[in-house]
Structure formats: structure tokens, C-alpha cells
Design an enzyme around this catalytic site. Sequence first.
Site, PDB file in Angstrom:
ATOM      1  N   ASP A  24       0.850  -1.197   0.000  1.00  0.00           N
ATOM      2  CA  ASP A  24       0.000   0.000   0.000  1.00  0.00           C
ATOM      3  C   ASP A  24       0.882   1.242   0.000  1.00  0.00           C
ATOM      4  O   ASP A  24       1.585   1.504   0.973  1.00  0.00           O
ATOM      5  CB  ASP A  24      -0.897  -0.052   1.248  1.00  0.00           C
ATOM      6  CG  ASP A  24      -1.680   1.239   1.460  1.00  0.00           C
ATOM      7  OD1 ASP A  24      -1.819   2.010   0.493  1.00  0.00           O
ATOM      8  OD2 ASP A  24      -2.146   1.453   2.602  1.00  0.00           O
ATOM      9  N   ASN A  26      -0.264   4.474  -0.403  1.00  0.00           N
ATOM     10  CA  ASN A  26      -0.878   5.747   0.004  1.00  0.00           C
ATOM     11  C   ASN A  26      -1.561   5.707   1.365  1.00  0.00           C
ATOM     12  O   ASN A  26      -2.302   6.618   1.716  1.00  0.00           O
ATOM     13  CB  ASN A  26      -1.851   6.245  -1.074  1.00  0.00           C
ATOM     14  CG  ASN A  26      -3.022   5.286  -1.254  1.00  0.00           C
ATOM     15  OD1 ASN A  26      -3.087   4.246  -0.590  1.00  0.00           O
ATOM     16  ND2 ASN A  26      -3.926   5.620  -2.149  1.00  0.00           N
ATOM     17  N   ASP A  28      -4.030   3.945   2.640  1.00  0.00           N
ATOM     18  CA  ASP A  28      -5.472   3.697   2.862  1.00  0.00           C
ATOM     19  C   ASP A  28      -5.743   2.257   3.299  1.00  0.00           C
ATOM     20  O   ASP A  28      -6.901   1.829   3.379  1.00  0.00           O
ATOM     21  CB  ASP A  28      -6.289   4.060   1.618  1.00  0.00           C
ATOM     22  CG  ASP A  28      -5.942   3.177   0.421  1.00  0.00           C
ATOM     23  OD1 ASP A  28      -5.048   2.303   0.544  1.00  0.00           O
ATOM     24  OD2 ASP A  28      -6.559   3.348  -0.650  1.00  0.00           O
ATOM     25  N   ASP A  32      -1.840  -1.198  -3.765  1.00  0.00           N
ATOM     26  CA  ASP A  32      -2.204  -0.471  -4.979  1.00  0.00           C
ATOM     27  C   ASP A  32      -1.131  -0.610  -6.056  1.00  0.00           C
ATOM     28  O   ASP A  32      -0.064  -1.192  -5.822  1.00  0.00           O
ATOM     29  CB  ASP A  32      -2.480   1.014  -4.664  1.00  0.00           C
ATOM     30  CG  ASP A  32      -1.416   1.588  -3.732  1.00  0.00           C
ATOM     31  OD1 ASP A  32      -0.222   1.358  -3.996  1.00  0.00           O
ATOM     32  OD2 ASP A  32      -1.780   2.238  -2.723  1.00  0.00           O
ATOM     33  N   ASP A 101      -5.370 -10.666 -15.455  1.00  0.00           N
ATOM     34  CA  ASP A 101      -6.421 -11.633 -15.225  1.00  0.00           C
ATOM     35  C   ASP A 101      -7.575 -11.307 -16.163  1.00  0.00           C
ATOM     36  O   ASP A 101      -7.985 -10.149 -16.270  1.00  0.00           O
ATOM     37  CB  ASP A 101      -6.895 -11.512 -13.761  1.00  0.00           C
ATOM     38  CG  ASP A 101      -7.024 -12.856 -13.099  1.00  0.00           C
ATOM     39  OD1 ASP A 101      -7.775 -13.687 -13.633  1.00  0.00           O
ATOM     40  OD2 ASP A 101      -6.377 -13.075 -12.056  1.00  0.00           O
ATOM     41  N   ASP A 202      -9.593 -16.704 -16.015  1.00  0.00           N
ATOM     42  CA  ASP A 202     -10.361 -17.181 -14.877  1.00  0.00           C
ATOM     43  C   ASP A 202     -11.409 -18.224 -15.296  1.00  0.00           C
ATOM     44  O   ASP A 202     -12.156 -17.987 -16.258  1.00  0.00           O
ATOM     45  CB  ASP A 202     -11.073 -15.951 -14.277  1.00  0.00           C
ATOM     46  CG  ASP A 202     -11.676 -16.222 -12.929  1.00  0.00           C
ATOM     47  OD1 ASP A 202     -10.914 -16.414 -11.971  1.00  0.00           O
ATOM     48  OD2 ASP A 202     -12.916 -16.226 -12.816  1.00  0.00           O
ATOM     49  N   GLU A 244      -7.387 -21.114 -16.358  1.00  0.00           N
ATOM     50  CA  GLU A 244      -7.687 -21.783 -15.090  1.00  0.00           C
ATOM     51  C   GLU A 244      -8.772 -22.825 -15.374  1.00  0.00           C
ATOM     52  O   GLU A 244      -9.887 -22.479 -15.776  1.00  0.00           O
ATOM     53  CB  GLU A 244      -8.199 -20.776 -14.057  1.00  0.00           C
ATOM     54  CG  GLU A 244      -8.371 -21.415 -12.690  1.00  0.00           C
ATOM     55  CD  GLU A 244      -9.339 -20.666 -11.765  1.00  0.00           C
ATOM     56  OE1 GLU A 244      -9.253 -20.850 -10.550  1.00  0.00           O
ATOM     57  OE2 GLU A 244     -10.182 -19.899 -12.274  1.00  0.00           O
ATOM     58  N   HIS A 318      -4.124 -17.301  -4.991  1.00  0.00           N
ATOM     59  CA  HIS A 318      -4.956 -16.576  -4.021  1.00  0.00           C
ATOM     60  C   HIS A 318      -6.168 -17.375  -3.559  1.00  0.00           C
ATOM     61  O   HIS A 318      -6.916 -16.905  -2.709  1.00  0.00           O
ATOM     62  CB  HIS A 318      -5.407 -15.256  -4.651  1.00  0.00           C
ATOM     63  CG  HIS A 318      -6.261 -15.495  -5.860  1.00  0.00           C
ATOM     64  ND1 HIS A 318      -5.770 -16.019  -7.034  1.00  0.00           N
ATOM     65  CD2 HIS A 318      -7.588 -15.321  -6.075  1.00  0.00           C
ATOM     66  CE1 HIS A 318      -6.747 -16.150  -7.906  1.00  0.00           C
ATOM     67  NE2 HIS A 318      -7.866 -15.736  -7.343  1.00  0.00           N
ATOM     68  N   ASP A 319      -6.403 -18.556  -4.147  1.00  0.00           N
ATOM     69  CA  ASP A 319      -7.543 -19.391  -3.738  1.00  0.00           C
ATOM     70  C   ASP A 319      -7.104 -20.590  -2.907  1.00  0.00           C
ATOM     71  O   ASP A 319      -7.950 -21.357  -2.435  1.00  0.00           O
ATOM     72  CB  ASP A 319      -8.266 -19.956  -4.979  1.00  0.00           C
ATOM     73  CG  ASP A 319      -8.908 -18.875  -5.824  1.00  0.00           C
ATOM     74  OD1 ASP A 319      -9.328 -17.852  -5.266  1.00  0.00           O
ATOM     75  OD2 ASP A 319      -8.975 -19.066  -7.054  1.00  0.00           O
TER      76      ASP A 319
END
Length: 549
Positions: A24, A26, A28, A32, A101, A202, A244, A318-319
Site C-alpha cells: 500500500d 498511500n 489507505d 495499490d 487476469d 479465470d 484456469e 490466491h484461492d
Amino acid sequence: MKEIQQKWWHKSVIYQIYPRSFYDSNGDGIGDINGIILKLDYLKKLGIDVIWLSPVYESPNIDNGYDISDYYSILSDFGTMNDMNELLIESHKRGIRIIMDLVVNHTSDQHKWFIEAKKSKDNPYRDYYIWRDPVNNKEPNELKSNFGGSAWSFDEETHQYYLHFYSKQQPDLNWENENMRNSIWNMMNFWIDKGISGFRMDVIDLIGKKPDEYIKENGPKLHSYLHEMYKNTFGDKDLLTVGETWGATTENAKLYSDPKREELNMVFQFEHMQLDKIPGKQRWDLKKLELRELKQVLSKWQYALDKEGWNSLFWNNHDLPRIVSRWGNDREYRIESAKMLATLLHGMKGTPYIYQGEEIGMTNAAFNSIDDYIDIETQNIYKERIAAGFSEEEIMKAFYMKARDNARTPMQWSDEIHAGFSKGNPWMKLNPNYPFINVENALNDPDSIFYYYQSLITMRKNNDTLVYGTYRLLDPEDESIYAYERDLGGKKLLIVCNFYEDPTTFYYPSSCNLKAKILISNYSDSSLDIKTIKLRAYEAIIYEINYKQ
Ligand code: NOJ
């Protein structure tokens, strides 16, 4: 012997970035695009060639960006299109390519096509999605969503059900509609023209679905759609395309990835990633992994795609839960087992993928409370299983092992506040082990998992046997050792891994007089006698073998 035509992506190593959790810039609390730019030198140091960027498009984030509401714009959480252009420029300067993706099985329900489609049955966009009349005032059939519950949701305005294989906010696109397909080709060409180097597609094996016949994966027109995509978009470019495909078999993987057929370069197959669930059940129904089964499955894929098609090699994304927690030992042998798993995978034939944090041995988060899990899948399955009578303890145990959030906790950069990921409040809880598992520590330790991955990547660049050598499994029945050879025109590599903690010995079944050199090992004093290799906990070695005259 049939030779395959060499391609840049045969020799590449891909690094997957899940942008929300990467870095990150910035404050928040959300990773990003500028954050990725700031870490490109880190990735360059690791040695990777390509970034696979998980979705950064406009999205209401019901499924963390896999619900896209505008394919042509960047979600403000992540930055702007200018940041994206800058990322392409800065990564190319460092010799790193970017693949995006491509999520085109479904859109978000906030996409303008769906908003239009819902307006009336004769709206021009209606047929971009899949609608059915109620049957006996109920769903048209029993099809289930992958996130739990029915795959059909009712639209009150037009009195029809629409199909969604994921959440109800992710309506499935109707690939039978030619205008819809053309809209997808235009969008893909927009990104290709921007200078991206390919796509990760995907759940692409779902696009040929036949919901009335309960056909989800591998529908009859799947391969013709992909061929049409090839012809209309990337066919005349030198890009990397990976699908995928949870439903892939070795047979249909050749259909996708045989260059003559003009579809994709490779697919992610998941057969090996399903060996620790009860067959036929969901992944929450846990079963212990049998190494012999893992050897059998991975070898089947290595053999099948040796001359036709190409494999992708991965343990993580990520899964999926973190591999060191799943099949390694994330306590006393975290470093040894993470390196062993890396050796086993990177020794094989195919294109290796690394998921952010894998290179420093990040572990599962295993949150104690269901409230700490953010993922929509986990939340839905929790409700579904409680209703079905599973105990809280049983459900949570499965989540510790398999929940997708295990892989999604913020990247651990340092021991500073919020692991150096953000100066603000991170969007998701951190793994509490960040004070000792972090990038800074890894970079300061020459024996770290990071430098081991770096060596494996460098080796692939300098060793054609590693890239193109034919694979042969040794000792399929051994219950604790995974050993195999790679052979290219008589040049041989031997890869030997002790998959567990208990010491064991590997006897190399060769009658020749051999001399071996160690290319890499996770112990500093591994055996040079390759006829009898004593292996300590999770010991892994790659030998280069010379046959003495
Ligand atoms: C697969 C993606 O990897 C996953 O994160 C997502 O939830 C589903 N496809 C739906 O897009």
C-alpha cells in the site's frame, strides 16, 4: 522424436500479485498499483520474468475484483489508468512482463451489460446473460453455485432466473451470443494494444456451459470459443495465455495447449491440489495427503504433456492455502520444508508460478473467529455447513487448512507496524507471525527461502535440461521420497526430496559408474554419493549427473 518449438514462456518464471495485499503506497490500508511499482526492484532481485496481476479493474469487490463492473477502467482503490501505464513502463524497463487476469465467465451485476439486461426481456443486452423461466414457481433446476446455494437467482422485475456459478452478484455471461463474444475480443485487444504480455483466464473451462443439461465444465463449444478467441485477439502475437481449468484432464489439457490447435499455451490443472480432500466431496472434507498419490498424479501430467502441450507448475495462488502449512511443516522445519517443496516443483518440466509471499515462506493465517474471515466463499460455506449440522469445530478446522483468506493476508515486508505493508489500517488482518517471517529478514539472511527461490530461478535460465528435459519418476511406491530424473540428450538431472520429517535413504537404481555434482540443496552438506543418499528432515537435492567413461 517430435521436438517442441521453443518459446520465451518455457523459460520464464511467473510471480502472481494479489494487489489488494501486496503493498500500500498511500496509507489507505489497501495495496495499490503504485505499491507494485515501488516493489519492482524486489521482484527483479528475485529474478522473475512475468507478473500475473490479479484483477485491478473497476469492481464492487464482492469477490475481491473477480466481479468486474468495467473492464476498461481501474478500481480507484488501486489507482488510475495512468498508474497502470506507468506500471507497464516501469516493469518493461526491468525486463518484466505483465499478464492480466481475464474474468469473462461472468461479470459483476453492476456491469452496464447486466444493468441493461435486467431492464426488460427485449433489451439488446438481455441475451448477454443466461435467463430461464421459473419451473413450478421455483429455480429452473438444482444447479449449485460454487460459493454455496443455488446457481439461479430470481429477478423480480422480469420474473426470470439468471445463472451464476459464483455469488449472485456475479451473473454468468452467455457465450452463445456472438455480440457478447465480440465485445470480449474488443476488450482483450484494448489490453493487448496497451502492451500487456498475455492473460490468465479465470475459470475458462466454464464458458461452454449447458446449464439445462447440468454441464458446467468442458461444454461442447468450449474449444471452438477458445479458437475463435485466439483468431480474434492474441493469435498473431507472441503472448502468454494460461487458462484456469478445474475440470482439466490430461486429455483435454492437450486440446487447450497443443500449439497446432491454436487455443492457449497452458492450463492450470488442479488434480494434485485435490488429493487432500475426500474424493467426490468438497475441499472442506479433509483427508491426509498420500505422497504416492501426489507422485502418481504429477507424473501423469508430466508424461502426458511431455511432447504435446505444456504444463504449468504451482502449489499456491490466491484461492489455495499456503503450501508450507498445507504439505510442509510451518513450525520447526518451515525453512527446510518450504525449500523442499520449491525444489520438487521447480525441478519439473513446465512454467513455474510463485504466489506472493511463497518466496519467504509465508504461512496460513488460521484465524480463530469466523468474523475475521472476509472471503465471501468462507462466509457462505460457514452458514451452509452450520445449517447442515456440522460442528463449529469441524468447520473452523477445515478453514484453518483450506480457507482462501489464508493466502490473502497482507504481504509481510518487515517487522514494522502492519508488517510494513501499509501506514494505515490494513483491509485485512495480518498474520501475527510477521515480526519474524518478513522480506527484510529474508533479504538479510543468505540461507533464506528467498535466496533459494532466487537460485532455482537462475538455474532455470542456465540449464536447458531443467526446461526441456524429459521427466521420469523413480521409485513410485516409496512412501516418503519423491525422486525423479530429467533427461535432455543424455544430460541428466536427479531430483531427490524427502517429503517428511523422518530421515530416510534413497538408493539410486543405476548400475553405471556415476559422478554427480550438487546444483542446489537445502542442506549445506548433502550426500555426494548418489547411490546411497541419506536424507534428513525435508532434505531436497538437485544433482547433475555425469556418466564416467
Ligand atoms: C477463480 C478465481 O481465482 C477466484 O478467486 C474467483 O472467486 C472465481 N474464479 C470466480 O471468479
